[in-house]
Write a protein that holds these residues in place. Sequence first.
Motif, PDB file in Angstrom:
ATOM      1  N   LYS A 159      44.835  49.938  44.583  1.00 58.05           N
ATOM      2  CA  LYS A 159      45.300  48.893  45.504  1.00 58.05           C
ATOM      3  C   LYS A 159      46.476  48.143  44.908  1.00 58.05           C
ATOM      4  O   LYS A 159      47.465  47.841  45.602  1.00 58.05           O
ATOM      5  CB  LYS A 159      44.167  47.913  45.808  1.00 58.05           C
ATOM      6  CG  LYS A 159      44.593  46.761  46.750  1.00 58.05           C
ATOM      7  CD  LYS A 159      45.074  47.305  48.085  1.00 58.05           C
ATOM      8  CE  LYS A 159      45.370  46.191  49.086  1.00 58.05           C
ATOM      9  NZ  LYS A 159      46.625  45.497  48.759  1.00 58.05           N
ATOM     10  N   GLY A 196      40.882  49.175  48.207  1.00 54.64           N
ATOM     11  CA  GLY A 196      41.246  48.049  47.344  1.00 54.64           C
ATOM     12  C   GLY A 196      40.426  46.807  47.612  1.00 54.64           C
ATOM     13  O   GLY A 196      40.269  45.955  46.728  1.00 54.64           O
ATOM     14  N   SER A 212      47.279  42.119  45.583  1.00 51.68           N
ATOM     15  CA  SER A 212      46.667  42.493  44.303  1.00 51.68           C
ATOM     16  C   SER A 212      46.453  41.291  43.390  1.00 51.68           C
ATOM     17  O   SER A 212      45.805  41.417  42.351  1.00 51.68           O
ATOM     18  CB  SER A 212      47.557  43.509  43.588  1.00 51.68           C
ATOM     19  OG  SER A 212      48.798  42.922  43.247  1.00 51.68           O
TER      20      SER A 212
END
Length: 452
Positions: free
Chosen positions: A296, A169, A37
């Motif tokens: 995500k 994501g 991320s």
Amino acid sequence: MLVRAQTPRGTMTSPNTEKKLGPFLAALVVANAMMGSGIYLLPAGLGAVGSISILSWVAATLGASLIAGVFAWLAILKPGNASLFEHVRSAFGPSAGFLSAALYWASTWVATVAVSTAVVGYLSVFVPWVAKPPGATLTSVAAIWLLIGANLIGPKFVARIAGWTLAIGLIPILIVAFGGWFVFDSHTFLASWNVTGKSPFTVVPHTTVFVFWAFLGIESASVISLRVRNPARDVPIGTFGGLIVAAIIYMAASAAIMGILPAATLAKSNAPFADAVVPMLGAGVAGVIALFALLKASGTLGTVVLMNAETAESESLIGQIMRKRKATGVSVATLIAMGVLMSLVSIASASPTLARQFVMVANMSVLLCVAAYGAASLALLRLSGAAPEKSRLLVRAIAICAAAFCVWLIASTDIVLLALAAAAVVVALVAYPLVRMRKSKIAAAAAGSSTV
């Protein structure tokens, strides 16, 4: 940033019971581990520097290539070791292994705060009040404890969340990395070249520390070396293949954003990928992109919490000290303790903007993890005598260059963060005799009960 992969403890694998991974799947493991991320807020942090940060991406990629070489060779020479600090333990003994594990572990719970900041950033698209303190801090802490709860259910539940959020994501990153070039404006890119006004020789090294956040997790292929068909071939291919895929996507996305949004706008953004999509596809689609990034980041947060607790209970760190381990995962006590530590870091690092907080905690995580990477590089140098004679010089050159890169990154870090890292080293050195004593007592008690 990565999801730091660890081999599950207490499990046995066999060629007859498990389908081994080939080089292609090994490369996907590395790319997935690196593309967590962190990329979702990285462009906002780089907005305070400017598009000159593309040079830092190049430097970070070259350094990551050296470290990839370290883990590739460690996997070949010591395929039974399931983590980078176990390589250090093999080379220099349990005390060095403990220190390396402690720094690596500390980097994971600092990284958890950075990931929770990314969660808050994209949540702010829908709930604006969470973008600034105290809303940002409270929401970050709440996100951490929510995923602590998910881990209390069990690692399989966390793995399912991560799996569900993986594909969606990547959509925001891929849209900007490839579609962003259709609206790329070279004037915007050049006008934002170096907004700091400082010398490139000052800006690039400092920014490389922050950019290297995206490369954490590069050790993943060596971690799963027992699960690949041919470690001598598949781990190096997987490591470098995953690195190349992630680096291309990272640099393409970051450079494209710098040509879509001015540096001043980017630096203030809480959701840079959502903001970058507005000129491309409109505000309505930007909301969908923000939702994808939020999901995500949440999936990654749950996995990083799990890796944090797993690292804490590894044999190189506290091992069997946590006796009441759940049958389905790490002990409740460990998870609660990690939650408290992460919450304290989140509160202590609270900043006026999410981008500024993200930069601070990401740099701290990089510093601690790179110290562990440097130790692994020295371990390779120590173990290089086991390499084939024709490759020994190359192995030693890779180890020395990787260690030098780690030292360069550490030296380029802010002095305050260096002081905090030094304090972490002191705490680890003080804690080691206590942990060793506790382990000895547990081992003696276990030996005594077995003879009764």
